[in-house]
Design an enzyme around this catalytic site. Structure first.
Site, mmCIF file in Angstrom:
data_model
loop_
_atom_site.group_PDB
_atom_site.id
_atom_site.type_symbol
_atom_site.label_atom_id
_atom_site.label_comp_id
_atom_site.label_asym_id
_atom_site.label_seq_id
_atom_site.Cartn_x
_atom_site.Cartn_y
_atom_site.Cartn_z
ATOM 1 N N LYS A 82 0.826 -1.214 0.000
ATOM 2 C CA LYS A 82 0.000 0.000 0.000
ATOM 3 C C LYS A 82 0.862 1.267 0.000
ATOM 4 O O LYS A 82 0.568 2.222 -0.719
ATOM 5 C CB LYS A 82 -0.910 0.006 1.253
ATOM 6 C CG LYS A 82 -1.891 -1.164 1.255
ATOM 7 C CD LYS A 82 -2.695 -1.219 2.546
ATOM 8 C CE LYS A 82 -1.887 -1.628 3.766
ATOM 9 N NZ LYS A 82 -1.397 -3.005 3.767
ATOM 10 N N ALA A 87 0.848 -0.738 11.511
ATOM 11 C CA ALA A 87 1.137 -0.663 10.074
ATOM 12 C C ALA A 87 2.623 -0.399 9.838
ATOM 13 O O ALA A 87 3.280 0.250 10.645
ATOM 14 C CB ALA A 87 0.316 0.460 9.451
ATOM 15 N N GLY A 88 3.123 -0.928 8.726
ATOM 16 C CA GLY A 88 4.479 -0.608 8.276
ATOM 17 C C GLY A 88 4.415 -0.486 6.767
ATOM 18 O O GLY A 88 4.255 -1.485 6.076
ATOM 19 N N HIS A 89 4.441 0.743 6.268
ATOM 20 C CA HIS A 89 4.262 0.982 4.831
ATOM 21 C C HIS A 89 5.588 1.436 4.219
ATOM 22 O O HIS A 89 6.114 2.488 4.578
ATOM 23 C CB HIS A 89 3.166 2.024 4.604
ATOM 24 C CG HIS A 89 1.805 1.564 5.050
ATOM 25 N ND1 HIS A 89 0.674 2.323 4.957
ATOM 26 C CD2 HIS A 89 1.408 0.370 5.580
ATOM 27 C CE1 HIS A 89 -0.363 1.639 5.419
ATOM 28 N NE2 HIS A 89 0.052 0.457 5.804
ATOM 29 N N THR A 90 6.113 0.622 3.315
ATOM 30 C CA THR A 90 7.447 0.876 2.756
ATOM 31 C C THR A 90 7.359 1.654 1.449
ATOM 32 O O THR A 90 6.549 1.324 0.580
ATOM 33 C CB THR A 90 8.163 -0.461 2.488
ATOM 34 O OG1 THR A 90 7.989 -1.305 3.623
ATOM 35 C CG2 THR A 90 9.638 -0.270 2.209
HETATM 36 P P1 GDP Z 1 2.253 -2.261 2.995
HETATM 37 O O1 GDP Z 1 2.166 -2.513 4.457
HETATM 38 O O2 GDP Z 1 1.023 -2.704 2.272
HETATM 39 O O3 GDP Z 1 2.616 -0.857 2.645
HETATM 40 O O4 GDP Z 1 3.439 -3.178 2.463
HETATM 41 P P2 GDP Z 1 4.886 -3.392 3.156
HETATM 42 O O5 GDP Z 1 5.691 -2.169 2.935
HETATM 43 O O6 GDP Z 1 4.735 -3.875 4.540
HETATM 44 O O7 GDP Z 1 5.428 -4.633 2.336
HETATM 45 C C1 GDP Z 1 5.554 -4.594 0.945
HETATM 46 C C2 GDP Z 1 7.019 -4.895 0.598
HETATM 47 O O8 GDP Z 1 7.105 -5.233 -0.772
HETATM 48 C C3 GDP Z 1 7.928 -3.701 0.787
HETATM 49 O O9 GDP Z 1 9.185 -4.166 1.162
HETATM 50 C C4 GDP Z 1 7.972 -3.075 -0.611
HETATM 51 O O10 GDP Z 1 9.179 -2.350 -0.830
HETATM 52 C C5 GDP Z 1 7.932 -4.294 -1.477
HETATM 53 N N1 GDP Z 1 7.256 -4.130 -2.793
HETATM 54 C C6 GDP Z 1 6.176 -3.385 -3.108
HETATM 55 N N2 GDP Z 1 5.793 -3.620 -4.369
HETATM 56 C C7 GDP Z 1 6.642 -4.530 -4.864
HETATM 57 C C8 GDP Z 1 6.754 -5.206 -6.126
HETATM 58 O O11 GDP Z 1 5.961 -5.038 -7.033
HETATM 59 N N3 GDP Z 1 7.776 -6.124 -6.253
HETATM 60 C C9 GDP Z 1 8.660 -6.365 -5.256
HETATM 61 N N4 GDP Z 1 9.605 -7.270 -5.472
HETATM 62 N N5 GDP Z 1 8.589 -5.758 -4.063
HETATM 63 C C10 GDP Z 1 7.590 -4.864 -3.871
HETATM 64 P P1 IMO Z 2 0.187 -3.059 7.156
HETATM 65 O O1 IMO Z 2 -0.598 -1.754 7.190
HETATM 66 C C1 IMO Z 2 0.347 -7.256 8.301
HETATM 67 C C2 IMO Z 2 -1.580 -8.376 12.071
HETATM 68 C C3 IMO Z 2 -0.685 -8.855 13.177
HETATM 69 C C4 IMO Z 2 -1.627 -9.818 13.896
HETATM 70 C C5 IMO Z 2 -2.964 -9.109 13.783
HETATM 71 C C6 IMO Z 2 -3.346 -8.290 15.009
HETATM 72 O O2 IMO Z 2 1.654 -2.880 7.159
HETATM 73 O O3 IMO Z 2 -0.326 -3.915 6.065
HETATM 74 P P2 IMO Z 2 -2.488 -5.955 15.968
HETATM 75 O O4 IMO Z 2 -1.132 -5.505 16.375
HETATM 76 O O5 IMO Z 2 -3.136 -5.150 14.907
HETATM 77 O O6 IMO Z 2 -3.411 -6.148 17.152
HETATM 78 O O7 IMO Z 2 -2.260 -7.453 15.375
HETATM 79 O O8 IMO Z 2 -2.869 -8.251 12.657
HETATM 80 N N1 IMO Z 2 -1.228 -7.043 11.497
HETATM 81 C C7 IMO Z 2 -0.646 -6.870 10.318
HETATM 82 N N2 IMO Z 2 -0.191 -7.762 9.419
HETATM 83 N N3 IMO Z 2 0.410 -5.930 8.011
HETATM 84 C C8 IMO Z 2 -0.079 -5.027 8.883
HETATM 85 O O9 IMO Z 2 -0.167 -3.711 8.589
HETATM 86 C C9 IMO Z 2 -0.598 -5.472 10.123
HETATM 87 N N4 IMO Z 2 -1.117 -4.865 11.193
HETATM 88 C C10 IMO Z 2 -1.510 -5.835 12.033
HETATM 89 O O10 IMO Z 2 0.456 -9.506 12.673
HETATM 90 O O11 IMO Z 2 -1.722 -11.022 13.179
HETATM 91 MG MG MG Z 3 3.231 -3.445 6.000
#
Ligand code: GDP
Ligand code: IMO
Ligand code: MG
Length: 425
Positions: A17, A40-43
């Protein structure tokens, strides 16, 4: 009527995302988070730089974009302070562009302690939370006991804080949890509490707003607004695999309550999914792979949590679950991420149904549980080619298979972590 668009995750979170919101932000004036918190952890990656955002919307790296933390979000001032300072060091001054809802609830240090105590008490049945205090904070919100951002400036803030803290400590004691053993981000409880209050003071230099008026008036003035979801639909508190869920409504309905926007103001709903599936934490995951293919997905996709660093569970794409998520949020445009992770695969499988109680079904059962559900797979030839400017024919075939099943077009395909590695269809 000028409408707000939404981008949300359709699986178990971590779909990408952050990357997509960042890539779409040049089309928007405002990006707003509507639920969740530092779980959340959005990269976001660009020009060789990497940012991981927890509370701050992913529009923050685009100059001029206003970023709103909405009323449905919960905030840990210590974590938010650290996040703002990190961005500041990287050259992003947020004082004019970050706005925080008065009505957003505060995650207290004791909420985090309760999260740890609850998880410990659950033993084998633990949810595998991120230990950021999410469940306890939303519990206090609905129990009408919570503290909010707007309370920070009030004279009785410390009294209210102490009152709530005492009731938490009593609950923690009842769970036989040892507070002396607790470490929060490496700190003792007392040190964390001190850092938390420093965070509270620090946040006072930012603008606290009535975000419902702010967003609606911006829409009236013709501004373009994007709501950014956190977590994923299969973690929704109502529709996810309860109790292995988070504590908020992550589906499109959450935007209405989390930003104060009426349903008739919702425009496009971008639904984002990986070309396979991942999950962190416990709970059912019907298409999970425990073999070398699962390991390959984890290694190729660098599937380790952006917030906790935990290895993510990996498996094949689950189409009944995807279609369910599309239904719940009225997704208008699909976005497929990380197809590049499977570039070398000879064949790819997708679940098109489940065998449950000796019957085949395309519906997610109420009592979904990995032991009693067996996915029914369709095998599809791999594309064994990279996306270079255009989508290889066999990947097109995979995309069309998904579109036919789900009934919504895939408009955007991402093939790498960088903000530029995308193809629009
Ligand atoms: P979010 O929580 O939905 O924002 O997603 P995260 O950041 O937790 O995890 C997505 C991971 O996939 C991050 O390390 C991104 O840099 C990486 N990523 C996103 N889109 C792509 C893609 O199309 N291909 C690859 N290989 N990595 C991607
Ligand atoms: P983003 O926004 C993936 C998961 C946790 C656990 C459950 C409940 O980066 O997609 P919590 O701490 O919310 O009470 O944990 O939800 N979880 C996620 N898994 N991406 C996330 O956020 C998450 N936020 C919570 O691992 O299973
Ligand atoms: Mg994430």
């Amino acid at each position: 009527m000028n409408k707000l668009d939404i981008l949300l995750g359709l699986q178990w979170g971590d779909e990408g995302k952050g990357k997509v919101v960042d890539a779409l932000t040049p089309n928007y004036d405002i990006v707003a988070r509507f639920q969740g918190g530092p779980n959340a952890g959005h990269t976001i990656k660009f020009e060789g730089k990497k940012f991981v955002l927890h509370n701050i919307p992913s529009g923050v790296l685009t100059p001029g974009c206003v970023n709103v933390i909405g009323n449905g979000v919960i905030i840990d001032p210590y974590i938010l302070k650290g996040e703002i300072e990190g961005l500041c060091e990287a050259g992003f001054d947020l004082r004019q562009t970050l706005k925080i809802a008065n009505r957003a609830h505060l995650i207290l240090p004791t909420h985090r302690a309760m999260d740890a105590a609850n998880e410990k008490a659950l033993g084998k049945m633990k949810v595998g939370t991120t230990l950021k205090g999410i469940g306890p904070t939303y519990t206090d919100k609905t129990a009408r006991k919570g503290l909010r951002i707007g309370d920070i400036g009030l004279a009785d803030f410390c009294d209210k804080y102490n009152h709530l803290k005492e009731s938490h400590l009593q609950q923690i004691k009842n769970l036989d949890f040892d507070m002396d053993e607790l470490r929060l981000d490496g700190m003792t409880f007392a040190d964390y509490e001190k850092a938390w209050f420093e965070g509270v003071e620090y946040l006072k230099q930012y603008e606290f707003i009535d975000s419902e008026y702010y967003i609606n008036e911006a829409l009236d003035a013709g501004k373009k607004v994007l709501a950014e979801g956190a977590q994923g639909s299969m973690l929704d508190v109502d529709f996810g695999s309860y109790p292995f869920v988070t504590s908020s409504n992550v589906i499109a309905a959450g935007v209405c309550s989390g930003l104060g926007v009426a349903p008739n103001r919702i425009g496009k709903v971008f639904g984002i999914f990986k070309a396979y599936c991942t999950r962190v934490g416990t709970g059912p995951f019907p298409t999970e792979l425990f073999d070398e293919t699962g390991e390959l997905l984890r290694q190729n996709g660098h599937e380790f949590g952006a917030t906790t660093g935990r290895p993510r569970r990996c498996g094949w794409l689950d189409l009944p679950a995807l279609k369910y998520a599309v239904m719940l949020s009225g997704v208008t445009d699909l976005m497929m991420m990380k197809s590049d992770v499977m570039d070398d695969f000879k064949t790819v499988k997708v679940a098109t149904g489940y065998r449950y109680n000796n019957k085949e079904t395309k519906h997610l059962p109420f009592a979904a549980c990995t032991e009693t559900m067996e996915p029914v797979y369709t095998e599809i030839p791999g594309w064994q080619q990279k996306i270079e400017g255009q989508i290889p024919q066999k990947l097109e075939d995979y995309i069309k298979f998904i579109e036919n099943y789900v009934g919504v077009p895939i408009k955007f395909v991402s093939y790498g972590p960088d903000r530029t590695q995308n193809v629009w269809r």
